[in-house]
Design an enzyme around this catalytic site. Structure first.
Site, mmCIF file in Angstrom:
data_model
loop_
_atom_site.group_PDB
_atom_site.id
_atom_site.type_symbol
_atom_site.label_atom_id
_atom_site.label_comp_id
_atom_site.label_asym_id
_atom_site.label_seq_id
_atom_site.Cartn_x
_atom_site.Cartn_y
_atom_site.Cartn_z
ATOM 1 N N MET A 13 -2.617 4.802 6.693
ATOM 2 C CA MET A 13 -1.573 5.789 6.857
ATOM 3 C C MET A 13 -2.118 6.996 7.591
ATOM 4 O O MET A 13 -3.312 7.242 7.555
ATOM 5 C CB MET A 13 -0.997 6.199 5.512
ATOM 6 C CG MET A 13 -1.856 7.179 4.726
ATOM 7 S SD MET A 13 -3.475 6.539 4.205
ATOM 8 C CE MET A 13 -3.017 5.231 3.105
ATOM 9 N N GLY A 41 -6.824 -1.879 7.360
ATOM 10 C CA GLY A 41 -6.039 -0.696 7.676
ATOM 11 C C GLY A 41 -5.452 -0.067 6.430
ATOM 12 O O GLY A 41 -5.945 -0.274 5.317
ATOM 13 N N CYS A 42 -4.406 0.699 6.607
ATOM 14 C CA CYS A 42 -3.782 1.414 5.496
ATOM 15 C C CYS A 42 -3.439 0.470 4.357
ATOM 16 O O CYS A 42 -2.792 -0.559 4.555
ATOM 17 C CB CYS A 42 -2.519 2.114 5.983
ATOM 18 S SG CYS A 42 -1.559 2.885 4.679
ATOM 19 N N PHE A 43 -3.867 0.829 3.156
ATOM 20 C CA PHE A 43 -3.639 -0.087 2.035
ATOM 21 C C PHE A 43 -2.189 -0.121 1.571
ATOM 22 O O PHE A 43 -1.800 -1.018 0.838
ATOM 23 C CB PHE A 43 -4.579 0.186 0.861
ATOM 24 C CG PHE A 43 -4.856 1.620 0.496
ATOM 25 C CD1 PHE A 43 -3.892 2.612 0.600
ATOM 26 C CD2 PHE A 43 -6.111 1.978 0.030
ATOM 27 C CE1 PHE A 43 -4.160 3.926 0.249
ATOM 28 C CE2 PHE A 43 -6.398 3.297 -0.331
ATOM 29 C CZ PHE A 43 -5.412 4.273 -0.217
ATOM 30 N N TRP A 44 -1.340 0.798 1.991
ATOM 31 C CA TRP A 44 0.069 0.751 1.583
ATOM 32 C C TRP A 44 0.733 -0.553 2.018
ATOM 33 O O TRP A 44 1.374 -1.239 1.224
ATOM 34 C CB TRP A 44 0.844 1.922 2.173
ATOM 35 C CG TRP A 44 0.423 3.283 1.710
ATOM 36 C CD1 TRP A 44 -0.366 3.589 0.637
ATOM 37 C CD2 TRP A 44 0.769 4.523 2.324
ATOM 38 N NE1 TRP A 44 -0.526 4.950 0.548
ATOM 39 C CE2 TRP A 44 0.155 5.548 1.559
ATOM 40 C CE3 TRP A 44 1.532 4.873 3.433
ATOM 41 C CZ2 TRP A 44 0.302 6.909 1.873
ATOM 42 C CZ3 TRP A 44 1.682 6.218 3.757
ATOM 43 C CH2 TRP A 44 1.069 7.225 2.978
#
EC number: 1.8.4.11
Length: 218
Positions: A1, A52-55
């Site tokens: 993010m 990448g972004c863990f979301w």
């Protein structure tokens, strides 16, 4: 993010997952299943993956049948630096990761890797994913035992031979302890469905997973 992104208000979760036309970067890449896989075992198993972004990674794997739980966190650095403010400096050695607890009788490690490479992230992006840059967003697999390491290494080589991507795969095989991220990052996709980052990058990714792997989607 993006590092400035902050949680927005809570809202409905699964009910707010309409069919979305995925951007080109968020479409599943057709790839074969791994020629090797981790076999056997009746107890729950663990996979730790960075992409990448863990979301978005968390949301994709929470949508896979046979996955019991997914926790966002950090791996590759020390316990003392396993927090968002320090990881954001890009000097801790940590990657943003997800820890996936799964039932091997319902979904295999190799199948999780296929989802990981096909849609959960782009394995050709070095130290970045989409709008996010820095080594904490690197593509990396953290095997939990020798069998996982063997399968992951073989699958990277196998996929390299398929030429499914125009660029080479840069995914690394690493070692490191998993540390859970702050509570504000857990289930972020589901708790913040109108967040601009979720709408732009992660809803298309989850929709693409469901379209490409309907047999795996819960």
């Amino acid at each position: 993010m993006l590092k400035w992104a902050l949680p927005l208000g809570l809202a409905g979760a699964a009910a707010l997952l309409p069919a979305i036309a995925a951007p080109a970067a968020e479409r599943a890449v057709p790839i074969p299943p791994p020629a090797q896989d981790v076999t056997g075992g009746k107890n729950q198993q663990v996979a730790v993956l960075a992409g990448g972004c863990f979301w978005g990674m968390e949301a994709v794997f929470q949508s896979v049948k046979g996955v019991h739980s997914v926790t966002s966190g950090y791996a590759g650095g020390t316990r003392s630096t396993a927090n968002y403010s320090k990881v954001s400096t890009e000097r801790t050695g940590h990657a943003e990761v997800v820890r996936i607890v799964y039932d091997p009788r319902k979904v295999s490690y190799g199948t999780l890797l296929r989802v990981y490479f096909s849609i959960a992230h782009d394995p050709t992006q070095l130290n970045r994913q989409g709008p996010d840059t820095g080594p904490s967003y690197r593509s990396a697999i953290f095997p939990q035992d020798d069998a996982q390491r063997r399968v992951a290494t073989a699958y990277i080589a196998q996929l390299g031979r398929t030429k499914a991507w125009a660029k080479p795969i840069v995914t690394r095989i690493e070692s490191g302890t998993f540390y859970p991220a702050e509570s504000s990052h857990q289930d972020f996709f589901w708790r913040n469905p109108t967040h601009p980052y979720i709408v732009r990058w992660d809803k298309p990714k989850v929709a693409a997973f469901r379209n490409a792997f309907p047999q795996l989607a819960n």
